[in-house]
Design an enzyme around this catalytic site. Structure first.
Site, mmCIF file in Angstrom:
data_model
loop_
_atom_site.group_PDB
_atom_site.id
_atom_site.type_symbol
_atom_site.label_atom_id
_atom_site.label_comp_id
_atom_site.label_asym_id
_atom_site.label_seq_id
_atom_site.Cartn_x
_atom_site.Cartn_y
_atom_site.Cartn_z
ATOM 1 N N HIS A 1 12.868 17.285 -7.080
ATOM 2 C CA HIS A 1 11.714 17.141 -7.975
ATOM 3 C C HIS A 1 10.476 16.888 -7.119
ATOM 4 C CE1 HIS A 1 14.058 15.902 -11.867
ATOM 5 N NE2 HIS A 1 14.479 17.035 -11.339
ATOM 6 N N GLU B 1 8.161 14.686 -7.222
ATOM 7 C CA GLU B 1 7.943 13.286 -6.835
ATOM 8 C C GLU B 1 8.814 12.900 -5.638
ATOM 9 O OE1 GLU B 1 8.671 14.541 -9.854
ATOM 10 O OE2 GLU B 1 8.323 13.053 -11.423
ATOM 11 N N CYS C 1 11.106 11.475 -14.519
ATOM 12 C CA CYS C 1 12.439 11.311 -15.107
ATOM 13 C C CYS C 1 13.053 10.013 -14.561
ATOM 14 C CB CYS C 1 13.309 12.519 -14.742
ATOM 15 S SG CYS C 1 13.771 12.575 -12.992
ATOM 16 N N CYS D 1 13.298 9.974 -10.616
ATOM 17 C CA CYS D 1 12.012 9.807 -9.920
ATOM 18 C C CYS D 1 11.406 8.435 -10.201
ATOM 19 C CB CYS D 1 11.064 10.921 -10.312
ATOM 20 S SG CYS D 1 11.662 12.536 -9.767
HETATM 21 ZN ZN LIG Z 1 12.225 13.681 -11.599
#
Ligand SMILES: [Zn+2]
Length: 144
Positions: free
Chosen positions: A47, A49, A78, A81
């Site tokens: 991801h 992040e 999410c 993260c």
């Molecule tokens: Zn994430």
């Protein structure tokens, strides 16, 4: 800062959901940026992040700690993260669009402000939310 994250999202590959993240140090200088690269890297943890936090820690010079840093991201993080940014001791989180299906910063869970954790970053959500959401709408429209 969210504007920089929107720019970062443009680096996502054409199969990757365009989410961008940028980490700034306490003086507001950019440390690192990344776009979501889950498809490009074949990595479920890639991801935006996570990639930006890893790169920022590598240049920040305090081991894995990102104390005083700000993470700006186009979409509400999410659970993975949100957990990672708490563990990295990020001081401030600013994000754009809300993510009602998977958001872990107030929508579905609130991982970053859980009082049981010993580090809780300052949070501001919904910054340039319409622009950030438009990036995603555009992507999903072309995927159908
Ligand atoms: Zn994430």
């Amino acid at each position: 800062m969210v504007r920089a994250a929107i720019d970062a999202a443009a680096a996502a590959g054409e199969r990757d959901v365009p989410v961008g993240a940028v980490v700034f140090d306490s003086a507001g200088r950019e440390l690192a940026r990344a776009a979501n690269a889950r498809e490009a890297l074949g990595d479920p943890t890639a991801h935006a992040e996570i990639l930006a936090l890893r790169r920022a820690a590598a240049v920040h010079g305090d081991g894995w700690r990102l104390e005083g840093a700000t993470l700006a991201v186009t979409l509400e993080p999410c659970t993975m993260c949100a957990g990672a940014l708490v563990l990295a001791r990020v001081g401030r989180l600013v994000f754009g669009a809300w993510e009602p299906k998977t958001g872990a910063v107030g929508s579905l869970w609130d991982v970053v402000r859980d009082r049981r954790l010993n580090h809780r970053p300052e949070v501001r959500g919904g910054v340039l939310a319409d622009e950030c959401a438009a990036l995603l709408d555009q992507f999903f429209r072309t995927q159908r």
